[in-house]
Write a protein that holds these residues in place. Structure first.
Motif, PDB file in Angstrom:
ATOM      1  N   MET A 163       0.857  -1.177   0.000  1.00  0.00           N
ATOM      2  CA  MET A 163       0.000   0.000   0.000  1.00  0.00           C
ATOM      3  C   MET A 163       0.898   1.233   0.000  1.00  0.00           C
ATOM      4  SD  MET A 163      -2.915   1.159   2.733  1.00  0.00           S
ATOM      5  CE  MET A 163      -4.279   0.379   1.956  1.00  0.00           C
ATOM      6  N   ASN A 164       0.530   2.233  -0.818  1.00  0.00           N
ATOM      7  CA  ASN A 164       1.310   3.469  -0.849  1.00  0.00           C
ATOM      8  C   ASN A 164       0.642   4.534   0.031  1.00  0.00           C
ATOM      9  OD1 ASN A 164      -0.838   4.404  -2.334  1.00  0.00           O
ATOM     10  ND2 ASN A 164       0.221   4.322  -4.305  1.00  0.00           N
ATOM     11  N   CYS A 165       1.287   5.691   0.169  1.00  0.00           N
ATOM     12  CA  CYS A 165       0.809   6.753   1.076  1.00  0.00           C
ATOM     13  C   CYS A 165      -0.525   7.345   0.623  1.00  0.00           C
ATOM     14  CB  CYS A 165       1.869   7.845   1.187  1.00  0.00           C
ATOM     15  SG  CYS A 165       3.332   7.304   2.093  1.00  0.00           S
ATOM     16  N   GLU A 166      -0.744   7.489  -0.690  1.00  0.00           N
ATOM     17  CA  GLU A 166      -2.006   8.070  -1.176  1.00  0.00           C
ATOM     18  C   GLU A 166      -3.184   7.173  -0.838  1.00  0.00           C
ATOM     19  OE1 GLU A 166      -1.700   8.948  -5.317  1.00  0.00           O
ATOM     20  OE2 GLU A 166       0.097  10.140  -5.045  1.00  0.00           O
ATOM     21  N   GLU A 167      -3.031   5.866  -1.033  1.00  0.00           N
ATOM     22  CA  GLU A 167      -4.106   4.934  -0.699  1.00  0.00           C
ATOM     23  C   GLU A 167      -4.361   4.922   0.807  1.00  0.00           C
ATOM     24  OE1 GLU A 167      -2.658   1.275  -2.218  1.00  0.00           O
ATOM     25  OE2 GLU A 167      -3.262   1.705  -4.271  1.00  0.00           O
ATOM     26  N   CYS A 168      -3.289   5.023   1.572  1.00  0.00           N
ATOM     27  CA  CYS A 168      -3.427   5.028   3.032  1.00  0.00           C
ATOM     28  C   CYS A 168      -4.151   6.287   3.502  1.00  0.00           C
ATOM     29  CB  CYS A 168      -2.049   4.918   3.683  1.00  0.00           C
ATOM     30  SG  CYS A 168      -2.130   4.858   5.480  1.00  0.00           S
ATOM     31  N   GLU A 169      -3.778   7.452   2.979  1.00  0.00           N
ATOM     32  CA  GLU A 169      -4.439   8.704   3.388  1.00  0.00           C
ATOM     33  C   GLU A 169      -5.912   8.715   3.018  1.00  0.00           C
ATOM     34  OE1 GLU A 169      -2.402  12.197   2.091  1.00  0.00           O
ATOM     35  OE2 GLU A 169      -0.510  11.577   3.016  1.00  0.00           O
ATOM     36  N   ALA A 170      -6.262   8.067   1.891  1.00  0.00           N
ATOM     37  CA  ALA A 170      -7.669   7.998   1.489  1.00  0.00           C
ATOM     38  C   ALA A 170      -8.477   7.116   2.436  1.00  0.00           C
ATOM     39  CB  ALA A 170      -7.772   7.485   0.063  1.00  0.00           C
ATOM     40  N   SER A 171      -7.801   6.168   3.108  1.00  0.00           N
ATOM     41  CA  SER A 171      -8.502   5.224   3.980  1.00  0.00           C
ATOM     42  C   SER A 171      -8.407   5.587   5.464  1.00  0.00           C
ATOM     43  CB  SER A 171      -7.924   3.822   3.788  1.00  0.00           C
ATOM     44  OG  SER A 171      -8.013   3.431   2.452  1.00  0.00           O
ATOM     45  N   LEU A 172      -7.732   6.690   5.813  1.00  0.00           N
ATOM     46  CA  LEU A 172      -7.515   7.009   7.224  1.00  0.00           C
ATOM     47  C   LEU A 172      -8.807   7.281   7.990  1.00  0.00           C
ATOM     48  CD1 LEU A 172      -4.272   9.183   7.285  1.00  0.00           C
ATOM     49  CD2 LEU A 172      -4.585   6.821   8.001  1.00  0.00           C
ATOM     50  N   ILE A 173      -9.720   7.998   7.398  1.00  0.00           N
ATOM     51  CA  ILE A 173     -10.980   8.307   8.104  1.00  0.00           C
ATOM     52  C   ILE A 173     -11.785   7.031   8.321  1.00  0.00           C
ATOM     53  CG2 ILE A 173     -13.202   9.499   7.911  1.00  0.00           C
ATOM     54  CD1 ILE A 173     -11.758  11.801   6.646  1.00  0.00           C
ATOM     55  N   ASP A 174     -11.868   6.191   7.308  1.00  0.00           N
ATOM     56  CA  ASP A 174     -12.582   4.920   7.475  1.00  0.00           C
ATOM     57  C   ASP A 174     -11.898   4.058   8.533  1.00  0.00           C
ATOM     58  OD1 ASP A 174     -14.448   5.604   5.565  1.00  0.00           O
ATOM     59  OD2 ASP A 174     -13.258   4.768   3.915  1.00  0.00           O
ATOM     60  N   HIS A 175     -10.557   4.083   8.567  1.00  0.00           N
ATOM     61  CA  HIS A 175      -9.816   3.326   9.572  1.00  0.00           C
ATOM     62  C   HIS A 175     -10.090   3.893  10.971  1.00  0.00           C
ATOM     63  CE1 HIS A 175      -6.647   0.790  11.140  1.00  0.00           C
ATOM     64  NE2 HIS A 175      -6.081   1.857  11.732  1.00  0.00           N
ATOM     65  N   ALA A 176     -10.180   5.194  11.095  1.00  0.00           N
ATOM     66  CA  ALA A 176     -10.439   5.815  12.397  1.00  0.00           C
ATOM     67  C   ALA A 176     -11.825   5.461  12.926  1.00  0.00           C
ATOM     68  CB  ALA A 176     -10.290   7.325  12.297  1.00  0.00           C
ATOM     69  N   TYR A 177     -12.798   5.323  12.049  1.00  0.00           N
ATOM     70  CA  TYR A 177     -14.165   4.987  12.461  1.00  0.00           C
ATOM     71  C   TYR A 177     -14.446   3.481  12.401  1.00  0.00           C
ATOM     72  CZ  TYR A 177     -15.595   9.861  12.611  1.00  0.00           C
ATOM     73  OH  TYR A 177     -15.735  11.192  12.944  1.00  0.00           O
ATOM     74  N   ASP A 178     -13.448   2.658  12.154  1.00  0.00           N
ATOM     75  CA  ASP A 178     -13.581   1.191  12.068  1.00  0.00           C
ATOM     76  C   ASP A 178     -14.591   0.769  11.014  1.00  0.00           C
ATOM     77  OD1 ASP A 178     -11.668   0.683  14.018  1.00  0.00           O
ATOM     78  OD2 ASP A 178     -13.157   0.805  15.644  1.00  0.00           O
TER      79      ASP A 178
END
Length: 141
Positions: free
Chosen positions: A1-16
């Protein structure tokens, strides 16, 4: 996984809200990438601060000042309140009461006036006795 994909998924990761496999991938990337880990920490701090601010109530003095300011700003002017009072619908019994009060006062005044006027204006009635023989008044010459 690269940084752009990770940043796009951070909010979803924070809310589980991520599925199991993307969640593991984001967790691995955050463990390896310091920049994304800092971005995730900032995002969590912002979300926690926003939730905490939403749940905090202002002190009572602030609420009272705010309420007074809103009432002052949205209160109708004195002439609009007076106009609303005049334009308010009146029940039928209020009209009857408004007419009955002056009528009762007039009747009380006229009956009191007749009693007082009767005693003063008719001196011949005073001292009347039906059993006494009638007096005949002779004209004065």
């Amino acid at each position: 996984m690269n940084c752009e994909e990770c940043e796009a998924s951070l909010i979803d990761h924070a809310y589980d809200e991520l599925a199991a496999e993307p969640r593991r991938a984001v967790t691995r990337h955050l463990a390896e990438c310091a920049g994304c880990a800092v971005a995730y920490c900032r995002l969590r701090a912002d979300l926690d601060g926003a939730l905490q601010a939403a749940h905090e109530a202002p002190p009572p003095a602030v609420r009272q000042r705010l309420r007074a300011e809103v009432e002052r700003a949205f209160r109708p002017s004195w002439w609009r309140r007076g106009l609303a009072l005049v334009r308010r619908p009146v029940p039928a019994y209020a009209v009857v009461a408004a007419l009955a009060i002056p009528a009762a006062l007039w009747l009380a005044r006229t009956s009191a006036g007749e009693e007082a006027a009767g005693a003063v204006t008719s001196p011949r009635v005073r001292g009347y006795d039906a059993a006494a023989p009638p007096r005949i008044q002779r004209p004065v010459l």
